[in-house]
Design a protein around this motif. Structure first.
Motif, short mmCIF file in Angstrom:
data_model
loop_
_atom_site.label_atom_id
_atom_site.label_comp_id
_atom_site.label_asym_id
_atom_site.label_seq_id
_atom_site.Cartn_x
_atom_site.Cartn_y
_atom_site.Cartn_z
N GLN A 152 0.82 -1.20 0.00
CA GLN A 152 0.00 0.00 0.00
C GLN A 152 0.86 1.26 0.00
O GLN A 152 1.83 1.38 0.74
CB GLN A 152 -0.94 0.03 1.21
N GLN A 153 0.48 2.21 -0.86
CA GLN A 153 1.02 3.56 -0.80
C GLN A 153 0.03 4.42 -0.03
O GLN A 153 -1.16 4.39 -0.29
CB GLN A 153 1.19 4.14 -2.21
N PHE A 154 0.54 5.19 0.92
CA PHE A 154 -0.33 6.01 1.76
C PHE A 154 -0.36 7.42 1.19
O PHE A 154 0.43 8.28 1.58
CB PHE A 154 0.15 5.97 3.21
N LEU A 155 -1.29 7.64 0.26
CA LEU A 155 -1.34 8.90 -0.47
C LEU A 155 -2.50 9.79 -0.06
O LEU A 155 -2.71 10.84 -0.66
CB LEU A 155 -1.37 8.63 -1.97
N CYS A 156 -3.27 9.38 0.94
CA CYS A 156 -4.16 10.31 1.62
C CYS A 156 -3.33 11.06 2.65
O CYS A 156 -2.48 10.46 3.31
CB CYS A 156 -5.32 9.59 2.30
N ARG A 157 -3.57 12.33 2.80
CA ARG A 157 -2.68 13.15 3.63
C ARG A 157 -3.47 14.07 4.55
O ARG A 157 -4.55 14.55 4.19
CB ARG A 157 -1.78 14.02 2.74
N ARG A 158 -2.88 14.33 5.72
CA ARG A 158 -3.30 15.48 6.51
C ARG A 158 -2.59 16.72 5.97
O ARG A 158 -1.68 16.62 5.15
CB ARG A 158 -2.96 15.26 7.98
N TYR A 159 -3.04 17.88 6.44
CA TYR A 159 -2.43 19.12 5.97
C TYR A 159 -0.94 19.11 6.29
O TYR A 159 -0.54 18.85 7.43
CB TYR A 159 -3.11 20.32 6.62
N PRO A 160 -0.09 19.37 5.30
CA PRO A 160 1.35 19.22 5.53
C PRO A 160 1.99 20.46 6.15
O PRO A 160 1.48 21.57 6.05
CB PRO A 160 1.88 19.04 4.09
N SER A 161 3.13 20.23 6.77
CA SER A 161 4.03 21.33 7.11
C SER A 161 5.15 21.35 6.07
O SER A 161 5.39 20.37 5.36
CB SER A 161 4.62 21.14 8.51
N TYR A 186 1.30 12.25 9.06
CA TYR A 186 1.03 13.04 7.86
C TYR A 186 0.36 12.18 6.79
O TYR A 186 -0.59 12.61 6.13
CB TYR A 186 2.33 13.64 7.34
N GLU A 187 0.81 10.92 6.64
CA GLU A 187 0.27 10.00 5.65
C GLU A 187 -0.97 9.26 6.14
O GLU A 187 -1.44 8.34 5.46
CB GLU A 187 1.35 9.00 5.25
N MET A 188 -1.48 9.61 7.30
CA MET A 188 -2.73 9.06 7.84
C MET A 188 -2.68 7.54 8.01
O MET A 188 -3.69 6.86 7.88
CB MET A 188 -3.92 9.46 6.95
N ARG A 189 -1.50 7.03 8.33
CA ARG A 189 -1.37 5.58 8.50
C ARG A 189 -2.15 5.06 9.70
O ARG A 189 -2.40 3.84 9.79
CB ARG A 189 0.10 5.19 8.62
N ASP A 190 -2.54 5.93 10.60
CA ASP A 190 -3.31 5.51 11.76
C ASP A 190 -4.76 5.20 11.41
O ASP A 190 -5.45 4.51 12.18
CB ASP A 190 -3.25 6.58 12.86
N VAL A 191 -5.24 5.68 10.26
CA VAL A 191 -6.65 5.46 9.91
C VAL A 191 -6.85 4.87 8.52
O VAL A 191 -7.89 4.26 8.24
CB VAL A 191 -7.47 6.76 10.04
N PRO A 202 -8.22 15.08 4.40
CA PRO A 202 -8.04 16.44 3.89
C PRO A 202 -7.52 16.49 2.45
O PRO A 202 -7.95 17.34 1.67
CB PRO A 202 -7.03 17.05 4.86
N ILE A 203 -6.61 15.56 2.11
CA ILE A 203 -5.96 15.59 0.80
C ILE A 203 -5.91 14.17 0.25
O ILE A 203 -5.57 13.23 0.97
CB ILE A 203 -4.53 16.17 0.92
N VAL A 204 -6.24 14.02 -1.02
CA VAL A 204 -6.13 12.72 -1.68
C VAL A 204 -5.32 12.87 -2.95
O VAL A 204 -5.14 13.97 -3.48
CB VAL A 204 -7.52 12.10 -1.98
N SER A 205 -4.83 11.76 -3.46
CA SER A 205 -3.90 11.78 -4.59
C SER A 205 -4.61 12.05 -5.92
O SER A 205 -5.69 11.50 -6.20
CB SER A 205 -3.16 10.44 -4.68
N GLY A 206 -3.93 12.85 -6.75
CA GLY A 206 -4.45 13.14 -8.08
C GLY A 206 -4.27 12.03 -9.08
O GLY A 206 -4.72 12.16 -10.23
N CYS A 207 -3.63 10.92 -8.70
CA CYS A 207 -3.44 9.83 -9.67
C CYS A 207 -4.76 9.14 -9.99
O CYS A 207 -4.90 8.53 -11.06
CB CYS A 207 -2.40 8.84 -9.18
N PHE A 208 -5.75 9.24 -9.09
CA PHE A 208 -7.09 8.69 -9.31
C PHE A 208 -8.05 9.49 -8.45
O PHE A 208 -8.05 9.34 -7.23
CB PHE A 208 -7.13 7.20 -8.94
N MET A 209 -8.84 10.35 -9.08
CA MET A 209 -9.84 11.13 -8.36
C MET A 209 -11.15 10.96 -9.12
O MET A 209 -11.28 11.44 -10.25
CB MET A 209 -9.46 12.62 -8.30
N LEU A 210 -12.11 10.26 -8.52
CA LEU A 210 -13.41 10.05 -9.16
C LEU A 210 -14.40 11.04 -8.57
O LEU A 210 -14.77 10.94 -7.40
CB LEU A 210 -13.89 8.62 -8.97
N PHE A 211 -14.84 12.00 -9.37
CA PHE A 211 -15.70 13.09 -8.95
C PHE A 211 -17.12 12.92 -9.47
O PHE A 211 -17.34 12.33 -10.54
CB PHE A 211 -15.20 14.42 -9.53
#
Length: 287
Positions: A152-161, A186-191, A202-211
């Motif tokens: 798994q790649q953790f590409l959902c993110r909290r707001y970064p510093s 930051y990578e939301m690995r806890d959830v 808060p943030i999801v990856s642009g490699c796959f965004m279904l709107f």
């Protein structure tokens, strides 16, 4: 039908009537890896083949940001499952503006923003559209994402510093170890996991965004001021203001992309420029 559209809507196959198709897809390329792009289109076609109850034929927009004389050798499509519109001749306008060329033409209920280095599971789109139909409050769906090794790649993110981005993007892996807990948060690995739906990352990856297309168009698509990088961060945060975002791990893809630091000085400069624009808009967080 394959069509080439040099910035004209007349070739759009959905322009011939007033019906709204269920799904449109956009893929932006610039000197792409031909094998990866062919694999993306192949797996997309297999996923579309499982959509037996969609309205109209899905439409794939291939947006070629290559300059005249160096246009990509785009893969042939069988047209068995979708119509194809090729947009080219506009030059390298950037990732977000490239997708916007398709978004402004889309006449669909749902629109998929897809990278040319992604493989879809065969049942991924069927599961994703079923979720969106059953969850009308959801404006954007993000999938489970695996890497080349299947992990798994953790590409959902909290707001970064700024510090998080520097450590994750530019430090060698050996030097990141003292910051592992920080990066994991930051990578939301806890959830973010294998089975549970997570609402409103808060943030999801642009490699796959279904709107939902109406949500995407109400936002104006991507902010064209980002040439490359952080356009998905920006769009995610703006989406949260008007609709819910869902991480749905039963929808699965493989992503073969890499980080900015691995791509040379030009990409690093683009990364830094876009990061500055992002923080200037949404607020600076240094540590």
């Amino acid at each position: 039908m394959n069509a080439t559209d040099p910035q004209s809507q007349s070739e759009n196959p959905s322009d011939s009537n007033d019906s709204i198709i269920a799904l449109s897809i956009s893929i932006v390329v610039y000197r792409p890896d031909a094998a990866l792009l062919a694999r993306t289109v192949e797996t997309l076609e297999a996923a579309l083949a499982q959509l037996h109850d969609v309205a109209g034929r899905p439409c794939l927009y291939l947006i070629d940001n290559g300059n005249p004389g160096e246009l990509a050798d785009l893969p042939a499509t069988s047209d068995a499952e979708f119509d194809t519109v090729v947009l080219k001749g506009h030059g390298n306008v950037g990732y977000g503006r490239g997708h916007n060329l398709a978004i402004e033409r889309a006449q669909s209920r749902f629109h998929l923003i897809l990278n040319p280095d992604v493989e879809l599971n065969a049942d991924g789109l069927r599961r994703a559209l079923a979720f969106l139909r059953d969850s009308p409050q959801t404006g954007l769906l993000a999938p489970w994402i695996g890497g080349d090794d299947g992990r798994q790649q953790f590409l959902c993110r909290r707001y970064p510093s700024v510090f998080d981005l520097f450590v994750r993007g530019f430090l060698p892996s050996a030097l990141r170890k003292p910051f592992a807990r920080r990066l994991a948060r930051y990578e939301m690995r806890d959830v973010i996991g294998e089975t549970d739906i997570v609402w409103d990352p808060p943030i999801v990856s642009g490699c796959f965004m279904l709107f939902r297309t109406d949500v995407l168009t109400s936002l104006g698509g991507f902010d064209p001021r980002y040439f490359l990088y952080f356009e998905d961060y920006d769009l995610s945060l703006r989406t949260r203001r008007v609709a819910r975002i869902a991480y749905v791990p039963t929808v699965r893809i493989l992503h073969h992309g890499g980080g900015a630091a691995k791509k040379g000085s030009t990409h690093i400069k683009l990364f830094v420029t876009s990061a500055y624009r992002f923080f200037s808009r949404f607020g600076w967080k240094w540590l």
